[in-house]
Design a protein around this motif. Sequence first.
Motif, mmCIF file in Angstrom:
data_model
loop_
_atom_site.group_PDB
_atom_site.id
_atom_site.type_symbol
_atom_site.label_atom_id
_atom_site.label_comp_id
_atom_site.label_asym_id
_atom_site.label_seq_id
_atom_site.Cartn_x
_atom_site.Cartn_y
_atom_site.Cartn_z
ATOM 1 N N ILE A 196 0.797 -1.265 -0.002
ATOM 2 C CA ILE A 196 -0.094 -0.294 0.066
ATOM 3 C C ILE A 196 0.830 1.278 -0.179
ATOM 4 C CG2 ILE A 196 -1.905 -1.155 1.254
ATOM 5 C CD1 ILE A 196 -0.734 0.301 3.737
ATOM 6 N N ASN A 197 0.140 2.322 -0.482
ATOM 7 C CA ASN A 197 0.969 3.475 -0.483
ATOM 8 C C ASN A 197 1.198 3.933 1.034
ATOM 9 O OD1 ASN A 197 1.083 4.601 -3.235
ATOM 10 N ND2 ASN A 197 -1.205 4.388 -3.019
ATOM 11 N N GLY A 198 2.261 4.416 1.242
ATOM 12 C CA GLY A 198 2.722 4.956 2.482
ATOM 13 C C GLY A 198 1.942 5.807 3.302
ATOM 14 N N ILE A 199 1.957 5.567 4.554
ATOM 15 C CA ILE A 199 0.997 6.193 5.605
ATOM 16 C C ILE A 199 1.722 6.863 6.575
ATOM 17 C CG2 ILE A 199 -1.001 6.022 7.350
ATOM 18 C CD1 ILE A 199 -2.307 3.884 5.770
ATOM 19 N N ARG A 200 1.843 8.045 6.750
ATOM 20 C CA ARG A 200 2.777 8.766 7.981
ATOM 21 C C ARG A 200 2.007 8.700 9.186
ATOM 22 N NH1 ARG A 200 3.466 14.561 5.361
ATOM 23 N NH2 ARG A 200 1.544 13.791 4.201
ATOM 24 N N ARG A 201 2.888 8.401 10.263
ATOM 25 C CA ARG A 201 2.263 8.571 11.564
ATOM 26 C C ARG A 201 1.884 9.991 11.981
ATOM 27 N NH1 ARG A 201 5.681 6.821 16.635
ATOM 28 N NH2 ARG A 201 6.963 8.444 15.867
ATOM 29 N N MET A 202 2.534 10.842 11.532
ATOM 30 C CA MET A 202 2.378 12.347 11.699
ATOM 31 C C MET A 202 2.405 12.971 10.308
ATOM 32 S SD MET A 202 1.592 12.807 14.973
ATOM 33 C CE MET A 202 1.675 11.810 16.251
ATOM 34 N N HIS A 264 -0.467 17.262 16.647
ATOM 35 C CA HIS A 264 0.471 18.107 15.956
ATOM 36 C C HIS A 264 0.813 19.424 16.708
ATOM 37 C CE1 HIS A 264 -0.693 15.497 12.139
ATOM 38 N NE2 HIS A 264 0.395 15.414 12.325
ATOM 39 N N ARG A 265 0.496 19.501 18.075
ATOM 40 C CA ARG A 265 0.478 20.580 18.849
ATOM 41 C C ARG A 265 1.814 21.069 18.998
ATOM 42 N NH1 ARG A 265 -3.036 23.388 21.485
ATOM 43 N NH2 ARG A 265 -4.557 21.740 21.482
ATOM 44 N N ASP A 266 2.899 20.062 19.018
ATOM 45 C CA ASP A 266 4.244 20.118 19.429
ATOM 46 C C ASP A 266 4.724 21.083 18.085
ATOM 47 O OD1 ASP A 266 5.722 17.434 21.018
ATOM 48 O OD2 ASP A 266 4.720 19.273 21.498
ATOM 49 N N VAL A 267 4.524 20.459 16.716
ATOM 50 C CA VAL A 267 4.995 21.049 15.687
ATOM 51 C C VAL A 267 3.928 22.299 15.284
ATOM 52 C CG1 VAL A 267 5.000 20.858 13.066
ATOM 53 C CG2 VAL A 267 5.362 18.830 14.503
ATOM 54 N N THR A 268 2.897 22.145 15.759
ATOM 55 C CA THR A 268 2.128 23.960 15.739
ATOM 56 C C THR A 268 3.059 24.856 16.382
ATOM 57 O OG1 THR A 268 0.301 22.164 15.467
ATOM 58 C CG2 THR A 268 -0.167 24.665 15.719
ATOM 59 N N VAL A 269 3.422 24.498 17.837
ATOM 60 C CA VAL A 269 3.828 25.441 18.504
ATOM 61 C C VAL A 269 5.313 25.663 18.064
ATOM 62 C CG1 VAL A 269 4.868 25.362 21.005
ATOM 63 C CG2 VAL A 269 2.649 24.409 20.713
ATOM 64 N N SER C 371 1.549 17.621 29.442
ATOM 65 C CA SER C 371 2.426 16.608 28.835
ATOM 66 C C SER C 371 1.509 15.833 27.823
ATOM 67 C CB SER C 371 2.882 15.592 29.903
ATOM 68 O OG SER C 371 1.794 15.041 30.636
ATOM 69 N N ALA C 372 0.054 15.966 28.071
ATOM 70 C CA ALA C 372 -0.871 15.289 27.127
ATOM 71 C C ALA C 372 -0.910 16.263 25.733
ATOM 72 C CB ALA C 372 -2.227 14.949 27.846
ATOM 73 N N GLY C 373 -0.198 17.291 25.869
ATOM 74 C CA GLY C 373 -0.579 18.004 24.489
ATOM 75 C C GLY C 373 -1.915 19.097 24.766
#
Lengths: 404, 224, 423
Positions: A196-202, A264-269, C371-373
């Motif tokens: 199957i085509n790749g599925i990203r975890r994030m 995605h909050r980490d990346v959003t931040v 920590s849970a975002g």
Amino acid sequence: MCHEWRSNIWMTVELLVVGVVLCVVFSILLSIFALHKAPEGADFDNLYTGWIGYIEEDNDAYRPYDENHSYSTDLEIITAKLKSNPNVEIVGYGDNMLPYNYSYWGTTLTARIDTALQQYNGNLRTYDPEAIKAIRLTGLNGESTDELAAMIERGDYMISTQEVWRGDKPDIERWRGMDAAKSYDSTKIVHIGAIINGIRRMDYERCQGVIMRPLSGRPGQVVVRVRPGSTRDFLDSLDGDDLEHGNVYISGLKNLADIRTEAHRDVTVMLRNVSVCALFVMISIFLGFLGTFWFRTAQRVPELALRKVNGATNANIFRRCFSEGLLLLVIPTIALAAAVFFGSGYLMESGLASDISGFEFNKPMFWLAAAISVGAMAMMIVAGVAIPARRAMKIDPARALSEE
Amino acid sequence: MPIIELSGICKVYRTKEIETTALDNINMSVEKGEFVSVMGPSGCGKSTLLNITGLLDRPTAGTVRLLDRDCNGLSDTALSHFRNENIGFVFQSFHLIPSLSVEDNVELPLDYRNGLSGADRRRRVDEVLERLGLSHRKKHMPSQLSGGQCQRVAIARAIVGRPSIILADEPTGNLDSRMGAEVMDLLHDLNTTDGITIVMVTHNELQAKQTDRIVRFFDGRIIS
Amino acid sequence: MKKKLIQIYYDMRTQPVVAWVTILGTALSIFLIMTVLMMQQVKIIPFAPESNRDRMLYGMFFHLESNEEGAGSGSANLSYNMARRLYGDLDGVAEVSYFDKDPSHNDLKGPSGKKFTGAIRFADDAFWRIYDHTLLSGRFFTADEVAAKSRVAVLSESTARRLFNDASPLGGHFQQNHADYEVIGVVADVSPLASMAYGEVYVPVDRDVIWEMNGLQVFGPFTAAMLLEPGTDKEAVRGQVLARYREVDSELNAEGYRTVYHESPFSQEVIASGVAGSNMTPDVSGGRTLRYVLYAILLIVPAINLSTMLHSRLRRRVSELGVRRAFGCTRRRIITDIISENLIVTVIGGVIGLAAGIIFALCYDGLYTNSAGEAVRPALGLLLDWRILLSAFAACFILNIISASVPAWQASRLRPVEAINAK
């Protein structure tokens, strides 16, 4: 302008520092944008997901089953209730079916391709056929969702393409139709039905391996595809009993879009922080040029008055101010171009840029980022000089010279 | 013993293109309590001489002795302390600090004097303002004063530190005749009553004749 | 001081644009620095119920690698028994709690009839001794109740209200994922920023939960939270844990596995940085370096601007500086006067920036996450911590030194004669 050489040096230094900061920020933004736009092998829009709970025998709320009833029949009744909801298209079950969690519960498959033993490491995901249809999975060789669902139903495994891997890169496309051993146990053989085509975890990660296997036993997770447009109303349309029956209940039903946002909050931040950093340095340029040129204009009133007396128009004065400001950008532009020209190769070959930032880059990205940075600084210089330039335009030469 | 002794003073200004001799082998001494005028055409080196005498500038050659002390080898910090304790300046353009009130302007030299309490400083300032008839103006800003009043404030500032020497560079240059006369009266009073040695650069022949001695300059040299 | 303030006010009035550019530039810089600092500090500063953050260590993960190259590995949280094996009865440790560090979000339903999802904290009796929750009524669960897996619960005040409305919750019953629980205590609400102590419902943890991997029973949902005795060296504790890892290694070798030690247990700083993972050695220096680089950018860029502004302001005071020098001001005094005057201006901008940062933190959702975002807003008291205020002043001071040093030094080098006669 030559008499302002000290101030000009400082402003050039500032533009250099800001240029580097902006270049780094825009490089990261471009990298994220490129990754975010990469295609995926499934459709994760309009989905809800939740956990399936089972009231065990030691729970006071447990209702004993007769010979005709079991957890499965309770689950079937819940499924029927959900499907009767006009907003619902498909209800599927499995475990660890969806991305946007940080789970990397996985396993390793090994297969002999030609004479070589290849290994494939992947995130283990479990589906029933309806779950495959819910996420609208597609195959690398054009297999339709229904075909893939049929493969799962007959017990085949599926593996995905991958952009990152451990050890030697497996020749994935050769794995289709092969038998593989699970967890190095040659007594546990599985059949690979499709790639199957790749599925990203994030959304901001490169595709890692995914191993999809058929559901057996009690599922721990439900996935519900709702009709487009009904995503926000779906939860309100459910009654309290729609999600439970007998000893089985569905808990924590949530819109996958919300889970995706939180995941995605980490990346959003991080995106927010680097954008704010870029905005900050741009505002600093604006304030710096505003203040400096305001002061300079005030100091040079006699000179500007003399120029006007000798025939300079307002437009001449205005342009002169801007060109003095933009001239300061020449050295930082050359320096940035040199840095990209000489440094980008090294950063990419050594992997330093990726190691530090966690993102992937290429040379065109660096050049584009440098160009955008210079453009942004030019814009801020023009904005900062505009007000003092307008003020300079309005100097009354006769009055200014008589005051002098 | 002269209070000011200038021996062999030369001052040459050098740029890449030209060399200008502002002072050429000047020998001059001023006795304690003297009131000396320095006269000469514009650009002849009068102000340069005053600056070197006041330790605001260093000579290219020669020695400066003030109060029997060789000032040539002193560090910048030592020169600053020496000026603070012994020399007061009065400038043609007053050079009052526009953001400070009259009393704060007068107190300026005492800001850099060690060993004085706040009360002592205020007392000295009040004394000096009283003497110069400026007590009623002490809270005013320089922009609220006339030219003559500004120059009186400048003189007050020059004497608040009780210096032995006052160096005045055209103190009446920006004043009309009446105010100029008032300032000259003040300077004479300081000279005769307090025994302060005064060296004054001036273009005004009449005012110069009221002093003890006139030193005439031309092209960087003393001609009489 | 009064004269300095008067001069600053006069300066601002005569050069308003330059003055406002200076103050705005400083305020913006301090605003951003403090926002970044507060985001990091709220995860580290002790506050109730995590009042002992500086004395806490956390043993969270266990990592195994197969001795056969290229074969499997596994890493996850600990089983109860492995957690006790590695972290129980260590010298210098006053108390250890074994609990699930990640609250579960499960369905809750009480006599009020409302059904909602709440954060369930699975904990033990020691949990209440290492964190200082405010008990409003009732009691905490005991060691016997934990051992017996009793269905008792302690509720947060707001959760108790949602489940029981105005009725007293003590002795009352509610369902958590359809299992019946009795309420034995109510605690004051805890901020989600206290990521380890936070919960809406606290229930005894089931010590028998194991995540089996290849027949090994080393993984599970447990974290060991250790409260150290005052003065205990954290490295000494790590040394003891490492020795225990070696003991476990020798047993696991027989099964074909070896442990991978990642400098556990972790301090609060490591937890706060988010770099703690199950299969990696946390490196806070990377995050720290990044923060310092960010602080440097946020200080240096505006400092260059402010330096230029100060230079402009001083150019208008050249004559005044010459007069001061004439009347005995030394070069050093010129430098200190200019720097101290500029510090006042910087502090004015800094106060504005700090106030803006605090207001922003209180109003804007999404600046702080647990920590849970999940987005949380800190309490005002936490933002007014003395460490944060001191940091704000330090930032002002550093900004001032960077921006004012060169102009002040240049001003001190002015020759008095030239300065007095300058226009």
